[in-house]
Design a protein around this motif. Structure first.
Motif, PDB file in Angstrom:
ATOM      1  N   GLU A 248       0.851   3.964  -3.163  1.00 18.13           N
ATOM      2  CA  GLU A 248       0.526   5.385  -3.091  1.00 18.13           C
ATOM      3  C   GLU A 248       1.642   6.233  -3.658  1.00 18.13           C
ATOM      4  O   GLU A 248       1.402   7.227  -4.350  1.00 18.13           O
TER       5      GLU A 248
ATOM      6  N   VAL B 209      -0.752  17.640  10.822  1.00 22.00           N
ATOM      7  CA  VAL B 209      -0.476  17.215   9.445  1.00 22.00           C
ATOM      8  C   VAL B 209      -0.663  18.404   8.521  1.00 22.00           C
ATOM      9  O   VAL B 209      -1.684  19.082   8.585  1.00 22.00           O
ATOM     10  N   ARG B 210       0.317  18.648   7.653  1.00 19.53           N
ATOM     11  CA  ARG B 210       0.215  19.795   6.736  1.00 19.53           C
ATOM     12  C   ARG B 210       0.244  19.300   5.291  1.00 19.53           C
ATOM     13  O   ARG B 210       1.313  19.076   4.740  1.00 19.53           O
TER      14      ARG B 210
ATOM     15  N   CYS C 109      -9.393   5.072  10.261  1.00 13.99           N
ATOM     16  CA  CYS C 109      -8.543   4.403  11.242  1.00 13.99           C
ATOM     17  C   CYS C 109      -9.326   4.208  12.528  1.00 13.99           C
ATOM     18  O   CYS C 109     -10.005   5.120  12.997  1.00 13.99           O
ATOM     19  N   SER C 110      -9.225   3.027  13.104  1.00 10.79           N
ATOM     20  CA  SER C 110     -10.059   2.758  14.263  1.00 10.79           C
ATOM     21  C   SER C 110      -9.419   3.216  15.557  1.00 10.79           C
ATOM     22  O   SER C 110     -10.050   3.237  16.585  1.00 10.79           O
ATOM     23  N   HIS C 111      -8.150   3.600  15.509  1.00  8.03           N
ATOM     24  CA  HIS C 111      -7.476   3.872  16.768  1.00  8.03           C
ATOM     25  C   HIS C 111      -7.234   5.358  16.979  1.00  8.03           C
ATOM     26  O   HIS C 111      -6.161   5.765  17.389  1.00  8.03           O
ATOM     27  N   LEU C 112      -8.251   6.183  16.660  1.00  8.79           N
ATOM     28  CA  LEU C 112      -8.112   7.616  16.877  1.00  8.79           C
ATOM     29  C   LEU C 112      -9.248   8.100  17.750  1.00  8.79           C
ATOM     30  O   LEU C 112     -10.261   7.437  17.871  1.00  8.79           O
TER      31      LEU C 112
ATOM     32  N   ARG D  82       1.724   5.935   6.221  1.00  9.72           N
ATOM     33  CA  ARG D  82       1.172   6.291   4.905  1.00  9.72           C
ATOM     34  C   ARG D  82       1.190   7.802   4.723  1.00  9.72           C
ATOM     35  O   ARG D  82       1.473   8.301   3.636  1.00  9.72           O
ATOM     36  N   PHE D  83       0.917   8.531   5.801  1.00 10.49           N
ATOM     37  CA  PHE D  83       0.972   9.991   5.715  1.00 10.49           C
ATOM     38  C   PHE D  83       2.386  10.432   5.385  1.00 10.49           C
ATOM     39  O   PHE D  83       2.620  11.260   4.507  1.00 10.49           O
TER      40      PHE D  83
ATOM     41  N   ARG E 223       3.370   9.818   1.817  1.00 15.55           N
ATOM     42  CA  ARG E 223       2.777  10.664   0.773  1.00 15.55           C
ATOM     43  C   ARG E 223       3.101  12.138   0.955  1.00 15.55           C
ATOM     44  O   ARG E 223       3.290  12.856  -0.012  1.00 15.55           O
ATOM     45  N   LEU E 224       3.109  12.618   2.195  1.00 24.91           N
ATOM     46  CA  LEU E 224       3.284  14.055   2.412  1.00 24.91           C
ATOM     47  C   LEU E 224       4.723  14.430   2.742  1.00 24.91           C
ATOM     48  O   LEU E 224       5.074  15.594   2.679  1.00 24.91           O
TER      49      LEU E 224
ATOM     50  N   ASP F 144      -3.628  -2.629  17.666  1.00 25.58           N
ATOM     51  CA  ASP F 144      -4.385  -1.401  17.414  1.00 25.58           C
ATOM     52  C   ASP F 144      -3.441  -0.236  17.237  1.00 25.58           C
ATOM     53  O   ASP F 144      -3.620   0.587  16.350  1.00 25.58           O
TER      54      ASP F 144
ATOM     55  N   GLN G 132       1.826   8.755  -7.080  1.00 24.19           N
ATOM     56  CA  GLN G 132       2.355  10.116  -7.060  1.00 24.19           C
ATOM     57  C   GLN G 132       3.418  10.327  -8.122  1.00 24.19           C
ATOM     58  O   GLN G 132       3.445  11.347  -8.784  1.00 24.19           O
TER      59      GLN G 132
ATOM     60  N   GLU H  20      -4.868  16.521  -1.263  1.00 23.19           N
ATOM     61  CA  GLU H  20      -4.154  15.797  -0.219  1.00 23.19           C
ATOM     62  C   GLU H  20      -4.862  15.960   1.114  1.00 23.19           C
ATOM     63  O   GLU H  20      -4.929  15.033   1.922  1.00 23.19           O
TER      64      GLU H  20
ATOM     65  N   GLU I 223      -2.037   0.023  14.008  1.00 24.75           N
ATOM     66  CA  GLU I 223      -2.877   0.598  12.960  1.00 24.75           C
ATOM     67  C   GLU I 223      -2.635   2.092  12.852  1.00 24.75           C
ATOM     68  O   GLU I 223      -2.562   2.647  11.761  1.00 24.75           O
ATOM     69  N   LEU I 224      -2.499   2.740  14.006  1.00 21.26           N
ATOM     70  CA  LEU I 224      -2.193   4.164  13.974  1.00 21.26           C
ATOM     71  C   LEU I 224      -0.813   4.386  13.362  1.00 21.26           C
ATOM     72  O   LEU I 224      -0.612   5.300  12.569  1.00 21.26           O
TER      73      LEU I 224
ATOM     74  N   ARG J 158       0.824  -1.202   0.000  1.00 23.31           N
ATOM     75  CA  ARG J 158       0.000   0.000   0.000  1.00 23.31           C
ATOM     76  C   ARG J 158       0.862   1.257   0.000  1.00 23.31           C
ATOM     77  O   ARG J 158       0.612   2.212  -0.725  1.00 23.31           O
TER      78      ARG J 158
ATOM     79  N   LEU K  77      -1.044   4.152   9.730  1.00 20.19           N
ATOM     80  CA  LEU K  77      -1.662   5.360   9.173  1.00 20.19           C
ATOM     81  C   LEU K  77      -0.620   6.469   9.050  1.00 20.19           C
ATOM     82  O   LEU K  77      -0.505   7.140   8.019  1.00 20.19           O
ATOM     83  N   LEU K  78       0.187   6.637  10.104  1.00 22.89           N
ATOM     84  CA  LEU K  78       1.208   7.674  10.077  1.00 22.89           C
ATOM     85  C   LEU K  78       2.260   7.375   9.012  1.00 22.89           C
ATOM     86  O   LEU K  78       2.744   8.283   8.343  1.00 22.89           O
TER      87      LEU K  78
ATOM     88  N   TRP L 125      -7.647  13.599   1.260  1.00 23.54           N
ATOM     89  CA  TRP L 125      -7.114  12.246   1.358  1.00 23.54           C
ATOM     90  C   TRP L 125      -6.738  11.946   2.806  1.00 23.54           C
ATOM     91  O   TRP L 125      -7.056  10.879   3.338  1.00 23.54           O
ATOM     92  N   VAL L 126      -6.057  12.918   3.461  1.00 22.02           N
ATOM     93  CA  VAL L 126      -5.660  12.725   4.857  1.00 22.02           C
ATOM     94  C   VAL L 126      -6.900  12.522   5.728  1.00 22.02           C
ATOM     95  O   VAL L 126      -6.945  11.626   6.575  1.00 22.02           O
TER      96      VAL L 126
END
Lengths: 483, 274
Positions: free
Chosen positions: A274, B126-127, B144-147, A327-328, A331-332, A317, A278, B133, A320-321, A270, A324-325, B136-137
């Motif tokens: 992504e 996050v910027r 996400c389930s853990h927020l 992936r951020f 991409r960013l 769990d 890009q 974008e 998972e966070l 994944r 997510l970070l 998307w963020v």
């Protein structure tokens, strides 16, 4: 300085004057000597040859050294591998000599001074092969070579049988050292240009691929393989590199970092997917890619999955966070995913820093506020302006709050005020500024901050820079906004 | 720090809470939405008006400043809501900020956020570089389930509309994550948000100041206008925010006071300078 095969066939010689060369062959095309450019190109070539073996380095001015033990079988044996390399070089319009030997010295000597352009020297053959080669092939200094020539030593064979001690006395230790290295009795190591990966999966394709979907397919296959390798060793990687080798010598590389060691195929795919989306437009596919590798660096042993009984969530769990970070970040860019970090500084705009999200923070902001002025202190705005902006204000001299001010051409009448809060500059900064004689007035002058509210209920954080009693001309600035 | 204001407020809160607990026992009064988590504003006047008894935590809530000057007030209201949520639940908040890098940019200041009642250590900032974008963020974070929550600040918008909001709403509902969106001044239109608030600044109650002829600042006060909400009519309230108890209180009684004007003509000491 150098000429290609066609030029040599036409009768030109290396080291000739350009005028002479032009006289022999008027239509000869000439390029300027560009040593730096050549070195860069050589490095680029070395990086390309990583597809054959990760242990490559440049051997200036015009060679590459490659450690291929353990790689040859991937290409069908040493001979097949050398043929492939030579063929690849030819495809890139480079005439090349390739030699494989058990020692660097022997390989270098034969490659540069041997008669053939393709050599395989088996272990134990070095002695015999080196005998006929000139001493210059031992990579010695000019001085030593001249002295040896004067005495009549021209080939390695002449020196090989002679007693060691007198040679060492007269010509130094280097001569013998090089000889021993070439024969395999003394060590010589090759350090790679780039660190070889800890785990790698690769695929060479018969037909080069051009389409993104095809790349994705190969990536998926490599990803599954890499994930299996990592899982077998119970490890996760924090840096993943996907390299695509073009048929004409260019490489595209995609590097990804993750916050925590990862091994899951889905997550890896994944993240790259992504990034590929890009880079789709930027990537120059050219004639296609025929070799792709996926490698893992910075691998760590995985922690076991544990349940945190207190907080009632498990590490999966939290993963998972983390994912997510990741992936951020992928991409960013890591600099755009940040946490607030406390920085002890009197200058307000420096009291917070943004740090990478992967660095843990132990900041206690409440305590910090308590230290500023006891209890729940309201004296800091929720919004800071990019930089303090000059305003005009009317205030009671010498240290009263403003009763009115004008900011961005709008006049405000102040009906409430708190303060002043005096913030002195960091004295070492003041000294530095004096020394540099910079006009950073509002940075180094003492600031008296006020919280003010205007008749509409808008609340501002502004300061006066400069004190009357010091004889400075005070100026007012707007710095932040309160809720 | 007990004073008259706080005691009256506590009495109000207690009575308001009593009312809610009474209604909780009577099953016929339970609204069908109360089965999901809500964020109450601790202000019965507002909570009662909202169909779920508070802000639904699996939906989108939009905040819009009434005019350009009120953007700080709207920002503050957003942060106040998040502070309340932090008191109620644990977890990280993804704070997504898309504003152009001009001098108008509102840069969050962590010490100030702390003063308002928020814990900046629980924010991940996050910027994104463009609006695509940004969404998307938001979408990824909401899945996400853990927020604990997701908040977004938009400096300008061109891609946000009904379709995008519907997509975000779907994710919010699926995972049970709330999205708080601060939209720029002048925005509107039909979206799939559960509530939409308009915020403008109001004078704070005067506090006696030891130093000057000018009184000191009181707690932050805003006017909140509920522009639209599913199952509720538009209504407005003047509220104040208490950064210590992390609660809202009605400020209408105080708003009727005349503003204190500095009496510049009469004080004899010192002179004015520019």
């Amino acid at each position: 300085m150098a000429l290609n095969g066609a030029a040599a066939a036409a009768g030109l010689k290396k080291g000739q004057l350009l005028t002479d060369a032009r006289a022999i062959f008027p239509a000869v095309s000439v390029e300027d000597y560009d040593p730096e450019g050549d070195l860069n190109d050589l490095e680029k070539l070395a990086r390309y040859c990583i597809r054959y073996s990760p242990w490559v380095n440049i051997d200036p001015p015009d060679g590459l050294l490659m450690e291929i033990s353990g790689c040859a079988h991937l290409f069908g044996g040493e001979e097949a591998m050398l043929q492939q390399i030579k063929g690849q070089m030819a495809q890139m319009k480079l005439t090349s000599h390739v030699t494989v030997a058990s020692t660097i010295g022997a390989a270098w000597a034969v490659n540069h001074y041997g008669s053939k352009s393709f050599n395989i020297i088996r272990a134990g053959e070095e002695r015999q092969v080196l005998r006929a080669l000139p001493l210059t092939s031992l990579r010695l200094e000019e001085g030593i070579l001249q002295r040896l020539h004067k005495v009549g030593f021209k080939t390695i064979g002449q020196v090989m049988e002679k007693p060691r001690a007198p040679l060492r006395n007269r010509y130094g230790a280097l001569l013998l050292h090089r000889l021993e290295q070439a024969l395999g009795n003394a060590p010589e190591a090759l350090s790679p240009l780039m660190p070889p990966p800890e785990y790698q999966r690769q695929r060479t394709l018969q037909e080069p691929i051009l389409l993104l979907d095809q790349i994705r397919q190969v990536l998926a296959q490599l990803g599954r393989g890499l994930s299996a390798d990592l899982q077998e060793d119970h490890k996760g990687a924090r840096r993943l590199i996907f390299s695509l080798f073009r048929v004409d010598g260019e490489i595209s590389t995609i590097t990804l970092r993750t916050g925590h060691p990862c091994f899951e195929t889905d997550h890896i795919l994944r993240l790259f997917s992504e990034k590929l989306d890009q880079l789709q437009d930027e990537m120059n596919v050219g004639y296609g890619f025929d070799h792709l590798t996926l490698s893992a660096q910075e691998t760590e042993v995985l922690e076991d999955d544990q349940k945190d009984l207190e907080k009632n969530f498990s590490t999966s769990d939290r993963r998972e966070l983390d994912r997510l970070l990741d992936r951020f970040v992928g991409r960013l860019g890591a600099e755009n995913i940040v946490r607030f970090h406390l920085s002890e500084s009197h200058i307000p705009e420096k009291s917070q820093r943004m740090i990478s999200v992967h660095q843990p923070t132990e900041d206690n902001w409440r305590d910090y506020l308590k230290r500023l002025q006891g209890g729940h202190y309201l004296g800091r705005p929720i919004i800071l302006l990019k930089a303090p902006e000059l305003i005009t204000a009317m205030a009671e001299v010498p240290d009263g709050p403003p009763v009115g001010f004008e900011w961005r051409r709008i006049k405000h009448r102040v009906i409430r005020a708190d303060g002043p809060e005096r913030l002195s500059p960091e004295w070492w900064q003041a000294e530095a500024a004096d020394r540099a004689q910079r006009d950073a007035e509002n940075m180094i002058k003492t600031r008296d901050y006020f919280r003010v509210e205007d008749e509409e209920g808008l609340r501002f954080w502004l300061f006066r820079a400069g004190l009357y009693e010091r004889g400075e001309v005070p100026r007012w600035f707007m710095h932040g906004l309160f809720a | 720090m007990m004073n008259v204001e706080n005691i009256t407020f506590l009495r109000q809160w207690k009575s308001g809470h009593q009312h809610l607990s009474d209604s909780a026992d009577d099953p016929s009064l339970k609204s069908p939405l109360s089965s999901h988590e809500v964020l109450s504003l601790a202000l019965p006047e507002i909570d009662r008006h909202l169909p779920a008894g508070g802000l639904l935590l699996n939906a989108i809530h939009e905040i819009i400043p009434q005019n350009f000057k009120a953007r700080a007030a709207a920002y503050g209201f957003l942060m106040a809501l998040i502070s309340r949520l932090m008191k109620q639940k644990t977890g990280i908040v993804i704070f997504c900020d898309f504003q152009r890098n001009t001098s108008d940019r509102m840069i969050p200041f962590a010490p100030g956020l702390t003063a308002l009642g928020l814990d900046p250590a629980r924010l991940i900032y996050v910027r994104p570089k463009d609006e695509k974008e940004f969404f998307w963020v938001l979408e990824e974070a909401l899945s996400c389930s853990h927020l604990m929550a997701v908040m977004g600040v938009m400096g300008q918008e061109s891609l946000y509309g009904f379709t995008e909001s519907k997509r975000l709403n779907l994710r919010a509902k699926r995972q049970g994550n709330p999205l708080f969106l601060l939209r720029p001044y002048g925005s509107g239109g039909a979206t799939a948000s559960a509530t939409r608030w308009q915020v403008s600044a109001r004078q704070s109650p005067a506090k006696p100041s030891p130093n000057f002829f000018l009184p000191g600042l009181g707690n932050a006060c805003w006017r909140l206008d509920l522009l639209r909400a599913k199952g509720a009519s538009p209504k407005g309230w003047e509220v104040g925010w208490n950064h210590e108890t992390l609660c809202f209180h009605l400020a209408s009684s105080l708003a009727r006071r005349t503003p204190v004007v500095p009496d510049t003509a009469h004080h004899g000491f010192g002179q004015m300078a520019l």
